[in-house]
Scaffold this motif. Sequence first.
Motif, PDB file in Angstrom:
ATOM      1  N   ALA A  56      -0.171   0.848 -14.159  1.00  0.00           N
ATOM      2  CA  ALA A  56       0.418   0.832 -15.502  1.00  0.00           C
ATOM      3  C   ALA A  56      -0.422   1.650 -16.476  1.00  0.00           C
ATOM      4  CB  ALA A  56       0.537  -0.616 -15.988  1.00  0.00           C
ATOM      5  N   GLN A  57      -1.729   1.546 -16.344  1.00  0.00           N
ATOM      6  CA  GLN A  57      -2.619   2.344 -17.201  1.00  0.00           C
ATOM      7  C   GLN A  57      -2.336   3.841 -17.022  1.00  0.00           C
ATOM      8  OE1 GLN A  57      -5.278   0.861 -18.936  1.00  0.00           O
ATOM      9  NE2 GLN A  57      -6.198   2.707 -19.742  1.00  0.00           N
ATOM     10  N   GLU A  71       0.835  -1.205   0.000  1.00  0.00           N
ATOM     11  CA  GLU A  71       0.000   0.000   0.000  1.00  0.00           C
ATOM     12  C   GLU A  71       0.871   1.257   0.000  1.00  0.00           C
ATOM     13  OE1 GLU A  71      -3.596   2.042   2.642  1.00  0.00           O
ATOM     14  OE2 GLU A  71      -2.659   0.149   3.272  1.00  0.00           O
ATOM     15  N   ARG A  72       1.913   1.239   0.823  1.00  0.00           N
ATOM     16  CA  ARG A  72       2.842   2.373   0.834  1.00  0.00           C
ATOM     17  C   ARG A  72       3.552   2.506  -0.514  1.00  0.00           C
ATOM     18  NH1 ARG A  72       3.945   7.355   2.686  1.00  0.00           N
ATOM     19  NH2 ARG A  72       6.184   7.787   2.620  1.00  0.00           N
ATOM     20  N   LEU A  73       3.925   1.388  -1.111  1.00  0.00           N
ATOM     21  CA  LEU A  73       4.583   1.407  -2.412  1.00  0.00           C
ATOM     22  C   LEU A  73       3.649   1.958  -3.480  1.00  0.00           C
ATOM     23  CD1 LEU A  73       6.968   0.648  -4.235  1.00  0.00           C
ATOM     24  CD2 LEU A  73       6.032  -1.680  -4.366  1.00  0.00           C
ATOM     25  N   THR A  74       2.388   1.575  -3.428  1.00  0.00           N
ATOM     26  CA  THR A  74       1.417   2.087  -4.402  1.00  0.00           C
ATOM     27  C   THR A  74       1.259   3.601  -4.273  1.00  0.00           C
ATOM     28  OG1 THR A  74       0.230  -0.017  -4.300  1.00  0.00           O
ATOM     29  CG2 THR A  74      -0.955   1.863  -5.209  1.00  0.00           C
ATOM     30  N   THR A 121      -4.013  -6.774 -10.266  1.00  0.00           N
ATOM     31  CA  THR A 121      -5.085  -5.790 -10.407  1.00  0.00           C
ATOM     32  C   THR A 121      -4.584  -4.381 -10.072  1.00  0.00           C
ATOM     33  OG1 THR A 121      -5.751  -6.340  -8.141  1.00  0.00           O
ATOM     34  CG2 THR A 121      -6.889  -7.465  -9.934  1.00  0.00           C
ATOM     35  N   ILE A 122      -3.777  -4.269  -9.014  1.00  0.00           N
ATOM     36  CA  ILE A 122      -3.245  -2.959  -8.633  1.00  0.00           C
ATOM     37  C   ILE A 122      -2.237  -2.475  -9.669  1.00  0.00           C
ATOM     38  CG2 ILE A 122      -1.993  -1.701  -6.843  1.00  0.00           C
ATOM     39  CD1 ILE A 122      -3.112  -3.669  -4.828  1.00  0.00           C
ATOM     40  N   PHE A 123      -1.387  -3.400 -10.120  1.00  0.00           N
ATOM     41  CA  PHE A 123      -0.376  -2.998 -11.103  1.00  0.00           C
ATOM     42  C   PHE A 123      -1.026  -2.560 -12.405  1.00  0.00           C
ATOM     43  CE2 PHE A 123       2.360  -4.143 -14.698  1.00  0.00           C
ATOM     44  CZ  PHE A 123       3.469  -3.365 -14.411  1.00  0.00           C
TER      45      PHE A 123
END
Length: 791
Positions: free
Chosen positions: A548-549, A470-473, A542-544
Amino acid sequence: MATGMAMERRGSSASPLSQTARPAVSSGYKFATAWEQNAPLTEQQQAAVAALARSAAERPMPAHVAALSQPSQRPPVAPVAASDPKGDVAQGGGASELVELNSQHQFYKWFTDLESAMKSETEEKYRQYVNTLTGHLETCDEILEHLDGTLARFDDLQAQHQAVATKTKMLHDACERLVMEKERLIEFADALRTKLNYFDELENISTQFHAPTMSVGSSHFLPLLKRLDECISYVTNNPQYADSSVYLVKFKQLQSRALGMVRTHVLNVLRNASLQVQTAVKENSTLGGSGKIAITEGAETTVLYVKFKAAASDLKTLMQEIENRSSRKEYSQVLTDLTSLYCEQRLALVQSVVSSRIAEYARREPLPSLTRSGCAYLGQVCQLEHQLFDHFFPVSASDPLNLAPLLDPLCTTLYDTLRARFIHEADLDLLCELVDILKGEVLDEQLGRRRESAAGLHPTIMKTLADVQERLTFRAQTHMRDEIANYLPSAEDLDFPAKLEQASAAAVGSEEEGRDNYSTWYPPLEKTLSCLSKLYRCLEPTIFTGLAQDAINMCSTSIQRSSKLIERRASQMDGQLFLIKHLLILREQIAPFDIDFSVTHKELDFTHLLEHLRRVLRGQSSLWSSQSLARTFSPRVMDYQIDAKKELEKNLKLTCEQFIMLVTKITIEPLLSFMTKVTAVKVATRSRPLDADVPKALKEQAFATPDKLAEMVANVEEVVKKQVPEIVSKMGLYLQNSSTRTILFKPIKSNILEAHGQVLSLLDSDYTPDEAAQVPIMNLSDLQSFLEGLC
């Protein structure tokens, strides 16, 4: 003839005898055969019958026959024996009387008498045989009568025997019934005694449980507890017995007392073990830098685990008995209480040691090392605690939840320590490294190797991993916003094509020659690809996909914006080639990512409300009806899909088409304008009225005179020969891949060849050979060879 008549009379006279004797013999034979079958004779009787048969078979011959059989006493052949008037043959002196026959009548009479005598002599033996058989039949009748009497007596004897057997069987059956009744009564008495035993055990068990010498450690405690469980189970399953509910309550009270004794005993044993371990901890501890007492690493396992296991080893048998009965509600609750007591005592011993050790790691190690060391140490603690727990609770150890009250606080110590560090971390590389450590080293290697023994650490690691991701996102979104979307290019970033020329000159003669130099990439592109490559293995698909989008859209927008700046600084062609170059790189680099770049978004659509309100104003619908209100204020959910990869392809295609049109315009623009005018003239000529004046020929037009055409073609040929190689060279500067350049140059080449072909066709159709010879245009084969040699 007389002889024949006599023989006929003999046969007729013998017939009645044979007819009479034959049925008698047959009947006697059948009777004898049936008698032999129904009443067989003994050996002695059979021997007597055989003797009688032999005596009857050896009959002597008659005297007169025996006399005639002697040769010396045979009469002469000539004389004939005479007969008396009665028809009897005269006998005397052993010889026949000689009779003189004087007439045929005398002969017939003599022959008749002689025949009668012979007949009498022949039938005599049959009469004797009949008499013998008749005697035998009489004897048999006597024997039959005797046998009938014997059989009658035998039937009486058999009837008496049957009566005796029937009475015996009845007596035997009566005895068997009595025996079965006896056994049934014995079984009933035993069953009644067995059932009463459960009720009678109340006083016995109660007396033993209330005895002052009774303790959980006694050898009689567990068998007595087992007997108590059996009584409770029996009374519970038989509520139909009188006072069963009363006995059940009393048994339950005894069971509660016994289980209370178990809780107290286990708590005392665990406390004593904890006191022994605490004493050993003080003996093997040192004063840490924070003023806390810390046990040495070498003595930690021996003191905390080996000594505790040895001190509480007498609980193992009791715990196993409790676990074996855990299917019952009372024992399940007791087992839960015992595991809670165990976890409380162990937590009081271990928590301070674990906290000191993790705090020590946190003081001296950076975040990645702290993560490795803390997880490895806590994994070892979980494994040792699981082994110790398995020593006391073998069955309950298979469920990680039973050890959760002990391991969760220990794992929370590590989680709090790590979260306090990474929650303020802004470095993407460091956060990605943490994710790799948690996923690869901890989850896959450490926990995968220890499996069940370290399962208690798994929830904490997953929670920590989720927080790090979550922190990385969040940091990735911030990074993309600051470094990609809001990137402000410097003059050096926009120094194209000088930047490419410098990189190409530096790469001459080196291994990098012919390759795309990463230093020439636009910084947002490099940062986008670098960020995606780091996030791809660290985030969930799903998060990536969402990141990426966004990253591709931001990068594409930033490149297009910089392309406009380069067009103003250098040229339009440089801006377009810059955009093509970086869009191609972006498309090529995102291809390995095995994800779907399309994202479906949902939006609320209220466009239908306007039409509905118009209908209300026109009076075609009522606003206050429940159906109209629902229609008015219920939005439509619209799904729309955005595919970053398709948008990238679309922008790349549009840019390539713009570049092709730009190069075509630079090289053959005069030819295209000329052919447009020619087409207009020819269209006007075909559509003129029939009575109109004949228009001028094409070569008579001011723009299409041979001189004008020759001048225009000469200028175009000069541009083609001079600028096309420069354009191809610039394409090679921006696009390192030769196949890419070939694909991009192919439509340009086709446009140039097509324009020249149209002009050549026009010269052949509308100009004379001399006029066409004045136009300096290359033929198609030479032009094609020239263009193919460029790329």
